[in-house]
Design a protein around this motif. Structure first.
Motif, PDB file in Angstrom:
ATOM      1  N   ALA A  84       0.836  -1.197   0.000  1.00 50.38           N
ATOM      2  CA  ALA A  84       0.000   0.000   0.000  1.00 50.38           C
ATOM      3  C   ALA A  84       0.874   1.251   0.000  1.00 50.38           C
ATOM      4  CB  ALA A  84      -0.913  -0.016   1.217  1.00 50.38           C
ATOM      5  N   LEU A  85       1.835   1.267   0.902  1.00 47.22           N
ATOM      6  CA  LEU A  85       2.694   2.440   1.034  1.00 47.22           C
ATOM      7  C   LEU A  85       3.512   2.682  -0.237  1.00 47.22           C
ATOM      8  CD1 LEU A  85       3.527   4.584   3.128  1.00 47.22           C
ATOM      9  CD2 LEU A  85       5.460   3.129   3.708  1.00 47.22           C
ATOM     10  N   GLU A  86       4.078   1.601  -0.798  1.00 43.06           N
ATOM     11  CA  GLU A  86       4.898   1.740  -2.007  1.00 43.06           C
ATOM     12  C   GLU A  86       4.073   2.182  -3.205  1.00 43.06           C
ATOM     13  OE1 GLU A  86       8.066  -1.704  -0.587  1.00 43.06           O
ATOM     14  OE2 GLU A  86       6.397  -2.183  -1.935  1.00 43.06           O
ATOM     15  N   ASN A  87       2.816   1.704  -3.268  1.00 36.65           N
ATOM     16  CA  ASN A  87       1.941   2.159  -4.338  1.00 36.65           C
ATOM     17  C   ASN A  87       1.747   3.662  -4.273  1.00 36.65           C
ATOM     18  OD1 ASN A  87       0.433   0.511  -6.442  1.00 36.65           O
ATOM     19  ND2 ASN A  87       0.515  -0.908  -4.714  1.00 36.65           N
ATOM     20  N   ILE A  88       1.563   4.159  -3.059  1.00 39.25           N
ATOM     21  CA  ILE A  88       1.383   5.606  -2.910  1.00 39.25           C
ATOM     22  C   ILE A  88       2.658   6.343  -3.322  1.00 39.25           C
ATOM     23  CG2 ILE A  88       0.896   7.467  -1.260  1.00 39.25           C
ATOM     24  CD1 ILE A  88      -0.721   5.437   0.360  1.00 39.25           C
TER      25      ILE A  88
END
Ligand SMILES: Nc1ncnc2c1ncn2[C@@H]1O[C@H](COP(=O)(O)OP(=O)(O)OP(=O)(O)O)[C@@H](O)[C@H]1O
Ligand SMILES: [Mg+2]
Lengths: 405, 225
Positions: B106-110
């Motif tokens: 999730a964080l890396e997608n952001i």
């Protein structure tokens, strides 16, 4: 800075999709394994054939007679004033290799061979190899078939091997200050000349040979180190043709060494020209085929990877990634997969060679020119495919990809 | 063009050639002004040209005719690479299918839109974490998209669209695959970001969503009605 960050991130991310990663690693391992085998074969073959095409062998004429040619004589007494010294480069030659021997006690004749050019030794073509491979490290030894030696075993006692097999360990008796252990890495069929000789023949690498002489109590002088043959390898390029002129020129230059009553050498031996051309064409063709094969497979593989990541590429482009940024993302996966796959392929082949001991040419493949060549072949041949495929996918606009559900 | 206008489209037309000769006018001579910091909606039945309008306005597709003026510049004739850079600096996208990258958390997608930029990894992380908190998914920081519900994925999608501090976000059916509750919370979340002067254009067939917008247009046969 941005692109470097993108590259490192993408490399980390590219291993995340386990199934895809391992599938492609497996595909690439098989591909590079096949390339390695192919290149190993052609590399070995070509080195042997290339050497045949480039090598001029001067065999000592007095070999096997009561007055063999000593290293001292060969280096200082060349009858026509052509001084050839071990390791020296003759004008127009890329290498001069001396194949030396000493008579060790009354039963053993120990030869030195250059591990990079084992088959430049005129009696030791790979076709004469019955089992195993040529020695490449100082602790390996090649012995003649049906050898019977009395050798000191590890405990210092004497033991007789009528037919020592591959992997048999032995030390070279009490004549050495610091006896070193040798392992039989290969067994060769004795050439006709050797049959006539009553001693047993064994072959060590040049380095092991030197150590043996230094460590020996027998204090060999230059007059007791004999020359079996000298191989002069012509310079120039085989594919571009310069070599052939050099071979002819060098042969003419060396010929006087075989003339006159007290000549030390036989007539120079080298491959006639017509055969050379045929071989060259064949090698050239196989090289083209090999590269074309890897090109096809690696292009297919780039295609599959970009297909898998099509939607992702569309999203990245919509988000504003430049063409180069997208290339970096795709390239990093291809890179990681290629290197991992290649390493697995290489280790797989090495394990296979180790278990079967089947390659006469290159045994330690991990650190061989074959591995390097294969890697270059695999990498270089995937570059055009990669560019072709990524350019194609980058040309497609994101909305066109989004529209395909 | 008032000083508060972010994008102005003039006489925008997009035609497609279908089959051999049939010309489909997907967007027909549309004029539109999008002000800063407002949530604008375009609704209309299927095939009315909503997606086409959004694609053309955002520079993903080229108009057949007309101008798109963005901060005094007409971007309609720009070539691909220039538009990419333009999108990177000014535009965020939210997709109907979220389109999160499955191998990224999730964080890396952001974070992902910022990777190619000259921004320090630490700074990128700080921004992404702050957004993750704002969309209320701090506890899902290390989850992969497959481990998130549709509503959660779309909220990650919203955070990703915002991370580059765009002037405008384009959203094509952002609630299309969500149930009523999730759709409402996604729309409220989007609305909340207009307070920071981010303009948002939402395109949807769902008339119900109008209540979250500052202004709504209805489209039919490529025209506003
Ligand atoms: N690439 C294309 N080629 C030909 N015709 C197209 C293309 N894309 C869209 N169209 C046509 O243009 C018209 C508008 O399509 P568009 O996708 O913009 O509608 P929409 O309002 O987004 O519909 P929906 O609500 O179903 O998403 C439709 O008639 C469609 O068939
Ligand atoms: Mg649509």
């Amino acid at each position: 800075m941005g692109q470097l960050k993108l590259l490192t991130k993408s490399i980390v991310f590219s291993t995340r999709s386990r199934r895809r990663f391992f599938t492609f690693v497996a595909v690439f391992a098989i591909l590079s394994g096949a390339t390695i085998i192919l290149i190993n074969y052609f590399d070995g073959f070509s080195r042997q054939e290339l050497l045949d095409q480039r090598g001029i062998v001067l065999k000592a004429s007095a070999f096997g007679t009561p007055s063999p040619l000593s290293l001292f004589e060969a280096e200082s007494n060349s009858p026509v004033g052509i001084g050839i010294n071990d390791g020296q480069t003759l004008a127009g030659a890329s290498k001069v290799i001396f194949y030396k021997y000493v008579d060790f006690g009354s039963t053993l004749r120990i030869f030195s061979m250059n591990p990079s050019y084992p088959w430049a030794f005129s009696d030791l073509k790979p076709s004469n190899l019955a089992k195993g491979h040529f020695p490449y490290s100082t602790h390996q030894v090649l012995v003649s078939e049906d050898i019977t030696m009395t050798l000191a075993d590890a405990e210092g006692g004497n033991q007789i091997y009528t037919k020592p097999g591959l992997g048999t360990l032995f030390t070279l008796g009490t004549a050495i200050t610091d006896p070193f252990e040798l392992k039989i890495s290969g067994i060769f069929k004795k050439p006709a000349v050797a049959e006539a000789d009553s001693r047993e023949w064994i072959f060590l690498t040049e380095k092991a040979f030197t150590t043996l002489i230094d460590e020996s109590h027998l204090d060999f002088t230059e007059n007791e180190i004999y020359i079996h043959s000298i191989t002069v390898i012509a310079g120039g390029d085989v594919f571009l043709g310069g070599t052939y002129t050099e071979v002819d020129r060098l042969a003419a230059e060396l010929r006087p060494l075989s003339q006159g009553g007290s000549a030390n050498f036989n007539e120079p031996l080298f491959t006639p020209k017509s055969e050379k051309n045929e071989l060259r064409n064949m090698m050239f063709l196989s090289l083209i085929f090999g590269l074309f094969g890897t090109f096809v497979v690696s292009t297919l593989y780039s295609y599959l990877i970009t297909r898998f990541r099509r939607r992702e590429v569309a999203v990245l482009k919509a988000m504003g990634y430049s063409k180069w940024s997208v290339r970096i993302v795709v390239l990093s996966e291809i890179l990681v997969v290629a290197i991992t796959g290649f390493a697995f392929g290489l280790l797989g082949i090495q394990a296979f060679l180790y278990l079967t001991r089947s390659s006469a040419y290159v045994f330690n493949i991990v650190f061989s020119s074959t591995a390097l060549l294969s890697f270059l072949a695999v990498v270089l041949s995937s570059v055009p495919g990669f560019i072709l495929i990524t350019t194609r996918i980058l040309g497609v606009r994101p909305i066109e990809i989004f529209r395909q559900k | 063009m008032s000083s508060n206008t972010l994008i102005e489209a003039k006489n925008l037309t997009k035609e497609y050639i279908r089959g051999r000769k049939e010309v489909v006018v997907a967007v027909n001579d549309v004029d539109l002004e999008i002000p800063r910091g407002k949530l604008i909606m375009v609704t209309g039945p299927s095939g009315s040209g909503k997606s086409t309008l959004l694609n053309v306005l955002s520079g993903l597709d080229k108009p057949t005719e007309g101008k798109i003026i963005f901060s005094d510049e007409d971007i309609s004739g720009w070539e691909e690479e220039r538009l990419s850079k333009f999108r990177q600096e000014n535009i965020g996208f939210i997709f109907q299918n979220w389109e999160l990258i499955r191998t990224l958390t999730a964080l890396e997608n952001i974070e992902s839109p910022l990777y190619p930029l000259k921004i320090k990894s630490k700074e990128i992380r700080t921004r992404a974490i702050s957004l993750l908190k704002q969309v209320g998914l701090w506890d899902k920081v290390d989850n992969y998209p497959d481990e998130l519900s549709g509503g959660e994925q779309q909220r990650i999608g919203i955070a990703r669209a915002l991370v580059g501090k765009p002037k405008i976000i384009f959203a094509d059916e952002p609630t299309g695959n969500l149930d009523v509750d999730n759709a409402g919370s996604v729309m409220r979340l989007l609305k909340s970001f207009t307070k920071r002067d981010t303009a948002i254009l939402v395109v949807s067939h769902n008339e119900e969503l109008k209540k979250y917008s500052d202004k709504a247009f209805r489209m039919s046969n490529g025209r506003f009605i």
